[in-house]
Scaffold this active site. Structure first.
Site, short mmCIF file in Angstrom:
data_model
loop_
_atom_site.label_atom_id
_atom_site.label_comp_id
_atom_site.label_asym_id
_atom_site.label_seq_id
_atom_site.Cartn_x
_atom_site.Cartn_y
_atom_site.Cartn_z
N CYS A 1 -1.47 0.02 2.28
CA CYS A 1 -1.64 1.05 3.30
C CYS A 1 -0.34 1.81 3.50
O CYS A 1 0.76 1.27 3.39
CB CYS A 1 -2.11 0.44 4.62
SG CYS A 1 -0.96 -0.72 5.39
N GLU B 1 -0.87 -8.31 1.76
CA GLU B 1 0.45 -8.26 1.16
C GLU B 1 1.49 -8.98 2.01
O GLU B 1 2.36 -9.68 1.49
CB GLU B 1 0.90 -6.79 0.98
CG GLU B 1 -0.03 -5.98 0.12
CD GLU B 1 -1.05 -5.19 0.90
OE1 GLU B 1 -1.26 -4.01 0.59
OE2 GLU B 1 -1.65 -5.78 1.83
N CYS C 1 2.25 -1.35 4.74
CA CYS C 1 2.61 -2.28 3.67
C CYS C 1 3.37 -1.58 2.54
O CYS C 1 4.24 -2.17 1.90
CB CYS C 1 1.36 -2.95 3.12
SG CYS C 1 0.55 -4.06 4.28
N HIS D 1 -1.68 -7.97 7.05
CA HIS D 1 -2.44 -7.62 5.86
C HIS D 1 -2.15 -8.61 4.73
O HIS D 1 -1.23 -9.42 4.80
CB HIS D 1 -2.10 -6.19 5.43
CG HIS D 1 -2.67 -5.15 6.35
ND1 HIS D 1 -2.52 -3.80 6.13
CD2 HIS D 1 -3.38 -5.27 7.51
CE1 HIS D 1 -3.13 -3.13 7.09
NE2 HIS D 1 -3.65 -4.00 7.95
#
Length: 336
Positions: A104, A54, A113, A52
């Protein structure tokens, strides 16, 4: 120029737009890591199943400080998570994390994350838009419970436009119309560069269904595959009242492809992510059905077919970007 939260969030939003529609079924998300006013990284989520935004940003930020660290060799999200949790040594404690979507809070194809950020303990996490997916939401609460300063709503309107395709295909069907043209609106002949064609073929590899007009099939005899990236050829719906076609043309010869010949637009609702490829005639016919117009503009002027006189549609430009020398413009119809 004012350097504030909006400045950094816009960088994250712009980065995410580079991968808009390519992350299906995930949303496009961008992230920026700032340490004592210095931008360490600007990253995005690039493909479903991959790290993702991040995670990509945290890894890049860490490498900015430690360029030869072994984390450089790690590609899987879970490996990056595990490494950063074990080796961060408080590096992120004075960092601010700007992310376009709430981190998430669940374990899916990749770890959560929110849990990673909880362990790294940055001093502040600035979030543009809450997660509309109830399964993945709750990241803000996880961060707050870890005594991390959380700000929600920075550039929320712009973040919503970024998130809009994800919201649509999560709830029902997202339909976008892709059209290539020159600066003067000509749609004749080969318009796009190979780089732009590769982008289009990447979209074809992601979508659930591709729609094309019957006249185009009869005239151009296209293949409509994703050969520029060795990708998956999409299923095709030929929009036509006349159901008679030459089934020996390349379009019908792709293995494992379903070809539907129909003028029933309700069939689109059987799919989540639909791309219509065509020109002005089909656009005018299907304008009530499309969520986005994705316009690919080549920087040249050519003689050729232009918009016919009767077409009259007003759009709002949502975002503009470049693919090499060519411009990609995302447009949404203006509300009457």
């Amino acid at each position: 120029m004012i350097i504030n939260d909006n400045f950094f969030m816009k960088l994250a939003i712009d980065e995410a737009w580079k991968y808009q529609l390519l992350t299906y079924p995930n949303p496009a998300v961008g992230c920026v890591v700032v340490k004592n006013g210095e931008i360490l990284s600007i990253e995005a989520h690039k493909e479903a199943g991959m790290p993702h935004a991040e995670v990509n940003a945290l890894k890049a930020a860490y490498l900015k400080k430690y360029p030869n660290d072994v984390i450089k060799t790690k590609r899987k999200s879970e490996d990056i998570h595990e490494y950063l949790i074990k080796n961060h040594n408080g590096f992120f404690n004075d960092c601010e994390i700007f992310v376009t979507l709430e981190p998430c809070n669940h374990i899916g194809k990749t770890p959560a994350c929110a849990n990673l950020l909880k362990e790294l303990k940055p001093k502040r996490v600035i979030i543009a838009h809450e997660d509309t997916n109830k399964i993945a939401s709750g990241g803000c609460e996880t961060l707050k419970e870890a005594n991390i300063d959380v700000s929600l709503g920075c550039m929320k309107k712009e973040a919503y436009e970024l998130l809009f395709p994800f919201i649509k295909w999560s709830e029902n069907t997202f339909v976008f119309y892709k059209m290539a043209q020159t600066l003067n609106g000509s749609i004749d002949g080969k318009i796009s560069s190979n780089q732009t064609l590769a982008f289009v073929h990447t979209l074809r590899d992601k979508i659930d269904l591709m729609v094309i007009g019957g006249n185009t099939v009869r005239t151009d005899k296209p293949t409509l595959d994703a050969r520029y990236i060795a990708g998956r050829a999409p299923n095709v719906m030929i929009y036509s009242k006349n159901k008679i076609f030459d089934t020996n043309i390349p379009l019908f010869k792709i293995p494992n492809r379903e070809v539907i010949i129909s003028d029933d637009l309700f069939k689109l609702l059987d799919y989540k992510f639909v791309m219509i490829e065509g020109t002005y005639n089909l656009l005018d016919t299907l304008k009530e059905r499309i969520d986005y117009l994705v316009l690919l503009v080549s920087p040249k002027i050519r003689k050729g077919v232009n918009a016919f006189n009767e077409i009259d549609i007003d759009f709002e430009i949502i975002h503009e970007n470049f693919i090499g020398q060519e411009k990609i413009i995302y447009l949404k119809r203006k509300e009457n």
